[in-house]
Design a protein around this motif. Structure first.
Motif: not given
Length: 263
Positions: A24, A27, A54, A58-59
């Motif tokens: 995360s 991001q 990634l 989930e990202h």
């Protein structure tokens, strides 16, 4: 500083950032990179191992977003917007700029109608302001706005990241260029060889001509010398008249003297 050098510096910065962050934490790197006003290439960031991880996580939407900025257009984003993060204004502007570059790859004359449709622009004034202030002034394109014909004539456009399907065509283009270059090199070498041969023949011909000229000079010189000798020889001979000869003392007896002598 030109746009290529700026690109290299920005890419190097984001690659280093992506290399030390994971999950995360990437991001913010993706959002910052896709919002940066002077960055228009993303393949190097996409190739960072941490970014590739990634995929399938989930990202994963962030790597999908990065791919959209590397290869996609504004209209393509709109078609899948529900599966990607919502864009901030700077990202929207960036993706529209990249859309112009994509259109300029295949067409050097871009009709206003096509541009307005692809960029979601409602009038010509807005479109021309965008092309001038956000494209030409930035340095990613150069061209001419033709209001009479309602088109943008592209003179230069910065390149985008290659799409995977473009690699085959690029390899073929490079192979054709290499073949053409090889043929041109052979042709140049043949012309150089011909020029060298011609030069040698010319030198040989000049040498032969010079030698013949020297021979002619020597021949003429000999003839002139013989003529001078003959002139000096005959010039010493006395070509005086008969009267002068006979009147000299010791020569033939004088005729008047002979007549006055008693018989």
């Amino acid at each position: 500083m030109d746009i290529e050098q700026k690109q290299a510096e920005h890419i190097d910065y984001f690659v280093k950032q992506a290399s030390i962050l994971k999950g995360s934490a990437l991001q913010n790197v993706v959002v910052e990179a896709t919002s940066h006003p002077s960055l228009f290439a993303f393949s190097e960031i996409l190739s960072v191992p941490n970014v590739l991880e990634l995929q399938g996580s989930e990202h994963s939407i962030f790597i999908d977003l990065l791919r959209m900025f590397a290869h996609g257009t504004w209209s393509e984003y709109k078609s899948v917007a529900s599966h990607l993060p919502k864009l901030v204004p700077d990202q929207v502007l960036k993706l529209k700029q990249l859309t112009v570059l994509t259109l300029a790859e295949t067409n050097k004359v871009l009709p206003y109608e096509t541009l307005m449709q692809e960029l979601d622009v409602t009038n010509v004034r807005e479109l021309e302001d965008f092309l001038i202030n956000d494209c030409m002034y930035v340095g990613i394109v150069r061209g001419k706005l033709d209001q009479l014909r309602r088109c943008f004539e592209v003179q230069f456009a910065a390149g985008r990241d290659l799409r995977p399907e473009q690699l085959g065509n690029m390899n073929q283009t490079l192979a054709n260029w290499l073949s053409t270059s090889d043929n041109l090199l052979v042709s140049i070498q043949e012309k150089i060889k011909w020029a060298d041969t011609t030069s040698e023949l010319d030198k040989k011909h000049r040498k032969e001509v010079d030698e013949r000229v020297e021979e002619v000079k020597k021949t003429l010189s000999l003839k002139v010398s013989d003529s001078d000798i003959s002139y000096r020889f005959y010039g010493d001979i006395d070509f005086r008249g008969h009267d002068e000869v006979f009147s000299e003392h010791g020569g033939v007896m004088d005729f008047e003297e002979d007549r006055s002598r008693p018989k």
